[in-house]
Design an enzyme around this catalytic site. Structure first.
Site, PDB file in Angstrom:
ATOM      1  N   ASP A   1      26.486  46.642  22.235  1.00 21.05           N
ATOM      2  CA  ASP A   1      25.674  45.430  22.164  1.00 21.05           C
ATOM      3  C   ASP A   1      24.499  45.621  23.106  1.00 21.05           C
ATOM      4  O   ASP A   1      24.594  46.361  24.079  1.00 21.05           O
ATOM      5  CB  ASP A   1      26.446  44.191  22.633  1.00 21.05           C
TER       6      ASP A   1
ATOM      7  N   CYS B   1      12.904  46.048   5.768  1.00 18.24           N
ATOM      8  CA  CYS B   1      12.945  44.705   6.364  1.00 18.24           C
ATOM      9  C   CYS B   1      11.758  43.864   5.895  1.00 18.24           C
ATOM     10  O   CYS B   1      10.756  44.382   5.392  1.00 18.24           O
ATOM     11  CB  CYS B   1      12.986  44.787   7.889  1.00 18.24           C
TER      12      CYS B   1
ATOM     13  N   CYS C   1      10.791  51.209   5.774  1.00 21.03           N
ATOM     14  CA  CYS C   1      11.784  50.251   6.285  1.00 21.03           C
ATOM     15  C   CYS C   1      11.853  49.073   5.311  1.00 21.03           C
ATOM     16  O   CYS C   1      10.829  48.514   4.930  1.00 21.03           O
ATOM     17  CB  CYS C   1      11.389  49.772   7.673  1.00 21.03           C
TER      18      CYS C   1
ATOM     19  N   HIS D   1      12.754  43.252  12.282  1.00 22.36           N
ATOM     20  CA  HIS D   1      12.562  44.692  12.154  1.00 22.36           C
ATOM     21  C   HIS D   1      13.450  45.450  13.142  1.00 22.36           C
ATOM     22  O   HIS D   1      14.089  46.447  12.779  1.00 22.36           O
ATOM     23  CB  HIS D   1      11.098  45.087  12.371  1.00 22.36           C
TER      24      HIS D   1
ATOM     25  N   CYS E   1       8.282  44.886   7.329  1.00 26.51           N
ATOM     26  CA  CYS E   1       7.661  46.106   6.818  1.00 26.51           C
ATOM     27  C   CYS E   1       7.369  46.018   5.315  1.00 26.51           C
ATOM     28  O   CYS E   1       6.441  46.662   4.825  1.00 26.51           O
ATOM     29  CB  CYS E   1       8.558  47.307   7.098  1.00 26.51           C
TER      30      CYS E   1
ATOM     31  N   ASP F   1      31.755  37.407  25.058  1.00 33.96           N
ATOM     32  CA  ASP F   1      31.833  37.957  26.405  1.00 33.96           C
ATOM     33  C   ASP F   1      32.409  36.876  27.316  1.00 33.96           C
ATOM     34  O   ASP F   1      32.193  35.687  27.100  1.00 33.96           O
ATOM     35  CB  ASP F   1      30.436  38.389  26.867  1.00 33.96           C
TER      36      ASP F   1
HETATM   37 ZN   LIG Z   1      10.913  47.053   9.302  1.00 32.75          ZN
END
Ligand SMILES: [Zn+2]
Length: 386
Positions: free
Chosen positions: A265, A305, A303, A334, A308, A92
């Site tokens: 973004d 990630c 999920c 997450h 999780c 930016d």
């Molecule tokens: Zn997650």
């Protein structure tokens, strides 16, 4: 249909599925770009950012010019080498700071003078200097310096800032650095739909590699934001990537994708994480709530990630209450995975021509005690920290 850098692979109404080619690889569109203002997505290793499904990250040239300084970045071999991120980087220009650092920046027709919040030193930003600075940093996608106005500014103020943005865009285009870098113009127009559409038409005529819609999420109500973005999107050429700056929530992203936007973004996923809030289907889950104190389910069942896969809501709530850094890291991970997967499932829906069904399913959410009413109110400011 394809442009110089954009290949569109499928369409669903106004929405597009595609790929954007850059000097550091392709970006799958639609794309969410995690924000790494200071050349890091806060608290996360670059490999973790990549694993969340992000192809490209955003850094802020203005902040990096102040600290650590462009000379150091150049000596390190550019931003990619410095921050250990091998994928595409969009920077930016600092235009947004002309609004968010109100009182710190003095804008004139030639450029803007900004006072460093670190040492009180003055930095001169002109459209030409902003492009050269971003090229020196090594950005793959360079944003023009623009002049947004805050919501509530007078129409004469907005018109003058938009005209200035157009002149600055022409000057920026004249110093396009080439070398495989992409230069994006930024549409302004304040909070008037006709002025927005006109600004989009002007920018469309300036031969940029992509076009962004800026000056939104500056305090206006969400319906105004959507109306302004749509007024711009309707005028942008089909062959260029379209980037709506500063969004947002799942609902905002899907609405803008349906209207033809490709790139986004937002600081929201990492900022919410620091507030103990997880993005989950159907809304947000705040670890501040006592309801999760003994809940041994993951934040979001299914999920993939790291948060999780291994940890419970109860443990994460405990970490957050104890002020442990791991809570911030896991929630940030997450939240980025949440948006990475939203983009992935949205791209799959676009490929199958099922965007409307997908959008409805996401907005319906999965329930599960999530506070979607609180999420809808969206009380958190999106504005970047100075
Ligand atoms: Zn997650």
């Amino acid at each position: 249909m394809s442009g110089r850098h954009l290949v569109i692979e499928a369409r669903d109404g106004a929405a597009r599925l595609g790929r954007l080619a850059t000097g550091h690889g392709e970006v799958r569109l639609p794309a969410f770009m995690p924000v790494g203002t200071h050349a890091t997505v806060r608290a996360l290793h670059p490999d973790e950012v990549r694993e969340s499904g992000a192809d490209i990250v955003l850094c802020n040239a203005y902040h990096l010019a102040l600290r650590p300084g462009v000379e150091l970045v150049e000596r390190a071999g550019g931003l990619h080498a410095l921050m250990g991120w091998e994928g595409p980087i969009l920077t930016d220009s600092g235009g947004f700071q002309l609004v968010s650092l109100d009182g710190v920046a003095a804008v004139d027709d030639e450029g803007a003078t900004v006072v460093s919040p670190f040492d009180g030193g003055r930095m001169r930003l002109t459209p030409e200097a902003a492009v050269r600075l971003q090229a020196k940093l090594g950005a793959d996608v360079i944003m023009c310096l623009d002049h947004p106005v805050a919501f509530g500014a007078g129409s004469d103020v907005a018109a003058a800032a938009t005209a200035r943005t157009h002149r600055w865009a022409e000057r920026s285009r004249a110093v396009h650095p080439g070398e495989g870098r992409l230069l994006f113009g930024i549409v302004q127009g304040g909070f008037d739909a006709a002025a927005r559409a006109e600004s989009a038409r002007v920018m469309a005529g300036l031969d940029f590699d992509g076009l962004a819609i800026g000056g939104l999420v500056l305090g206006e109500p969400p319906p105004v934001m959507e109306a302004m973005a749509r007024a711009c999107l309707d005028q942008l050429p089909d062959t260029l990537p379209r980037y709506v700056m500063g969004l947002g929530t799942d609902a905002e992203l899907l609405s803008m994708i349906a209207a033809g936007a490709d790139m986004f973004d937002c600081v929201l996923p990492t900022r919410l994480a620091r507030n103990g809030t997880a993005l989950v289907p159907g809304g947000r889950l705040s670890l501040r709530q006592t309801a999760w104190r003994e809940d041994l389910r993951p934040l979001e069942p299914g999920c993939p990630c790291a948060a999780c896969a291994r940890f419970s809501r109860a443990y994460l709530r405990h970490l957050f209450a104890a002020g442990e850094i791991l809570a911030h890291r896991l929630l940030s991970l997450h939240n980025l995975h949440h948006l990475g997967r939203l983009m992935e499932t949205t791209r799959a829906a676009l490929a199958a021509g099922r965007l409307a069904e997908h959008r409805a399913a996401v907005l319906r959410g999965l329930g599960g005690g999530v506070d979607s009413a609180a999420a809808a109110q969206s009380p958190l400011s999106y504005t970047s920290p100075p």
